[in-house]
Design an enzyme around this catalytic site. Structure first.
Site, PDB file in Angstrom:
ATOM      1  N   ASP A  78       0.839  -1.198   0.000  1.00 28.08           N
ATOM      2  CA  ASP A  78       0.000   0.000   0.000  1.00 28.08           C
ATOM      3  C   ASP A  78       0.873   1.246   0.000  1.00 28.08           C
ATOM      4  OD1 ASP A  78      -2.361   1.793   0.748  1.00 28.08           O
ATOM      5  OD2 ASP A  78      -3.291  -0.189   0.879  1.00 28.08           O
ATOM      6  N   HIS A 134      -4.063   5.758   3.749  1.00 25.78           N
ATOM      7  CA  HIS A 134      -4.755   4.649   3.105  1.00 25.78           C
ATOM      8  C   HIS A 134      -4.289   3.306   3.669  1.00 25.78           C
ATOM      9  CE1 HIS A 134      -5.909   1.881  -0.208  1.00 25.78           C
ATOM     10  NE2 HIS A 134      -6.870   2.757  -0.443  1.00 25.78           N
ATOM     11  N   SER A 189     -11.067  -0.737  -1.652  1.00 25.44           N
ATOM     12  CA  SER A 189      -9.846  -0.774  -0.844  1.00 25.44           C
ATOM     13  C   SER A 189     -10.135  -1.210   0.586  1.00 25.44           C
ATOM     14  CB  SER A 189      -9.174   0.602  -0.815  1.00 25.44           C
ATOM     15  OG  SER A 189      -8.528   0.881  -2.021  1.00 25.44           O
TER      16      SER A 189
END
Length: 546
Positions: A74, A296, A466
């Site tokens: 990521d 994220h 995601s």
């Protein structure tokens, strides 16, 4: 002036319509506007379409577990987050900070993982889209070439160039328009609100104030119309400064697209110092697993592994798991070389599951990624990938990486492709943004309004496939932890086969107003269910013991 006012008026009407549609996507049939913060872990008996994680633990009481390592490829992870303490993988063979590759795995000081988009002088933060990189490369060769001058052996590549050129120009222009639109909108909302308050000499505007305006000034009239539309859509308690702050995110997003992602002059790769022409090169990068903005990746990690035993924040899905941090995703498109190396690194260093919450529409070095996927397959490592957020049918629209090897029909047996669901069994059950595919998406998982960890000991709600991918990775880790004899391929099959089905559930096809049967949006036609998965794993292992 009048044309610009009309344009801005139309623009704000459009954005409020879009925002309203986005809110409607998450509506339920009951009177609750938003679900409980951790709705995704809950059971349908709690009036939300969660994946029954808490119910699954009722079967696992007093049962021993083994630690499972999940690699999160990521943007980076805040390894110091309060709710991830004790949940970050540590490379015990590496002495932190001594500048030596103690375990001789080819990576110096990789104590918590590795960063494939960094070098000795810093990290890649923004990067271009893969489309931009391909466009730049092919333009050098075919940019000014007449079709009649293209050699026969280059015809296929030339046709590909025309496709890339059209795609680039269309998406670049759209991003530029969006950037101008949101920038203008963001600047004018607060300005118009303050202008009207001063004009009317009031501390807070109301609809009655707007109706009382009697002016022929075009700016005052434009301000009245725009503020009035916001009142009508948001309500009279609208906080214009808060709305402006929210729009800053859109300005930043489209600004990054214009300034970096679609910028043909921008190339940050030099900071890494690798030979980019060699997709099989190893050993480059650095050990900074946080990066400049690990929001994220931290959110993804929390969904899988946030501490279930403390009194902080949230509860992750798996209770005996370690997160290996592998940074390979910048602000922009990840590069195939980095993705391939990230997969190989994770496999070689003990990950049993790899979560990949990223994707793109072009993959020029797919062969390198395919080799890495095959390597993971040969080592029995489960790969879980987000289906993407473009409201597209991936049966006929590319989203890379994928489980298909090259141009063949052969697929990886260790791969799960995940779409995003919401919390209510109504027509908005599927995330309006989610990709889908009867032949390409395996199963759905919660991906709307998912509350999880974010940097600096904070917590936020995000939307996206995601978020759906790590929900699935968490369930997979739970199964591997309590039933360590199960292979990655068995765990994959359990997750698919135990998924919860919905009898004749009609949902809005993502990005459309068309109703379709939920079962037609994925291979399984189901929603992952931790409780049923644990039951199936339990029955399989009991049969083996007997």
């Amino acid at each position: 002036m009048k044309n610009s006012v009309r344009g801005l008026f139309a623009a704000i009407l459009l954005v409020l319509t879009v925002l309203n549609n986005a809110q409607a996507q998450g509506e339920k049939q009951d009177s609750t506007d938003f679900p409980p913060k951790e709705w995704s872990l809950m059971d349908p008996g709690d009036n939300v379409q969660g994946i029954s994680v808490e119910k699954a633990y009722s079967i696992l009481k007093n049962k021993r577990s083994e630690t499972v390592v999940v690699a999160v490829i990521d943007s980076g992870v805040d390894i110091d987050h309060e709710d991830l303490q004790g949940k970050i993988w540590i490379n015990e063979g590496e002495i932190e900070g001594n500048g030596i590759d103690d375990d001789k795995n080819g990576y110096v000081d990789d104590r918590y993982g590795w960063n494939f988009i960094g070098g000795k002088t810093g990290n890649v933060e923004q990067d271009t889209y893969e489309l931009t990189r391909i466009y730049v490369n092919l333009k050098e060769k075919y940019g000014d070439m007449d079709a009649s001058k293209v050699k026969k052996k280059n015809k296929a590549e030339y046709e590909y160039w025309l496709k890339v050129k059209a795609d680039f120009e269309e998406t670049h222009d759209k991003a530029n328009q969006q950037y101008v639109f949101y920038s203008t909108l963001q600047k004018n909302i607060v300005r118009f609100n303050n202008l009207l308050k001063a004009y009317l000499d009031v501390e807070k505007l109301s609809m009655d104030d707007l109706r009382a305006i009697d002016s022929e000034d075009s700016t005052i009239l434009a301000a009245r119309n725009i503020i009035g539309i916001i009142f009508q859509n948001v309500g009279e308690d609208a906080d214009f400064e808060a709305i402006s702050e929210e729009l800053e995110g859109a300005v930043e997003h489209f600004g990054n697209q214009v300034n970096y992602a679609f910028n043909t002059e921008f190339d940050p790769r030099s900071v890494i110092g690798d030979n980019y022409a060699n997709p099989y090169e190893r050993g480059y990068g650095n050990n900074d697993v946080k990066g400049h903005d690990p929001s994220h990746g931290t959110h993804v990690a929390g969904i899988i592994a946030a501490n279930r035993d403390n009194e902080l924040g949230i509860q992750g899905i798996a209770d005996n798991v370690k997160i290996m941090v592998v940074r390979a995703v910048p602000d922009g498109d990840e590069r195939d070389k980095d993705v391939a190396n990230a997969i190989i690194y994770a496999v070689d260093n003990g990950a049993r599951i790899i979560n990949m919450s990223f994707g793109k529409s072009y993959s020029p070095q797919k062969e390198a990624v395919d080799k890495a996927v095959k390597y993971a397959e040969s080592k029995g490592v489960l790969l879980i990938h987000a289906a993407g957020n473009s409201s597209k049918n991936t049966d006929n629209s590319d989203n890379f990486p994928n489980k298909i090897y090259g141009d063949t029909k052969t697929t990886a047996s260790n791969w799960l492709e995940i779409g995003a669901s919401s919390w209510g069994t109504n027509e908005q059950f599927v995330g309006s943004f989610s990709n889908y595919g009867k032949n390409t998406v395996d199963v759905f998982a919660p991906g709307v309004n998912i509350y999880s960890t974010t940097p600096d000991n904070t917590y936020q709600s995000f939307n996206g496939t995601s978020m759906a991918a790590p929900a699935t990775a968490g369930v997979a880790a739970l199964l591997m932890s309590y039933y360590p004899e199960l292979t990655a391929f068995q765990v994959r099959d359990i997750i698919v086969k135990s998924s919860r089905k919905f009898d004749a559930l009609q949902v809005l096809k993502p990005g459309k107003e068309e109703l379709v049967d939920f079962k037609d949006l994925s291979i399984s036609g189901g929603l992952i269910n931790a409780y049923e998965a644990v039951k199936m794993a339990e029955s399989m292992t009991i049969k083996k013991e007997n």
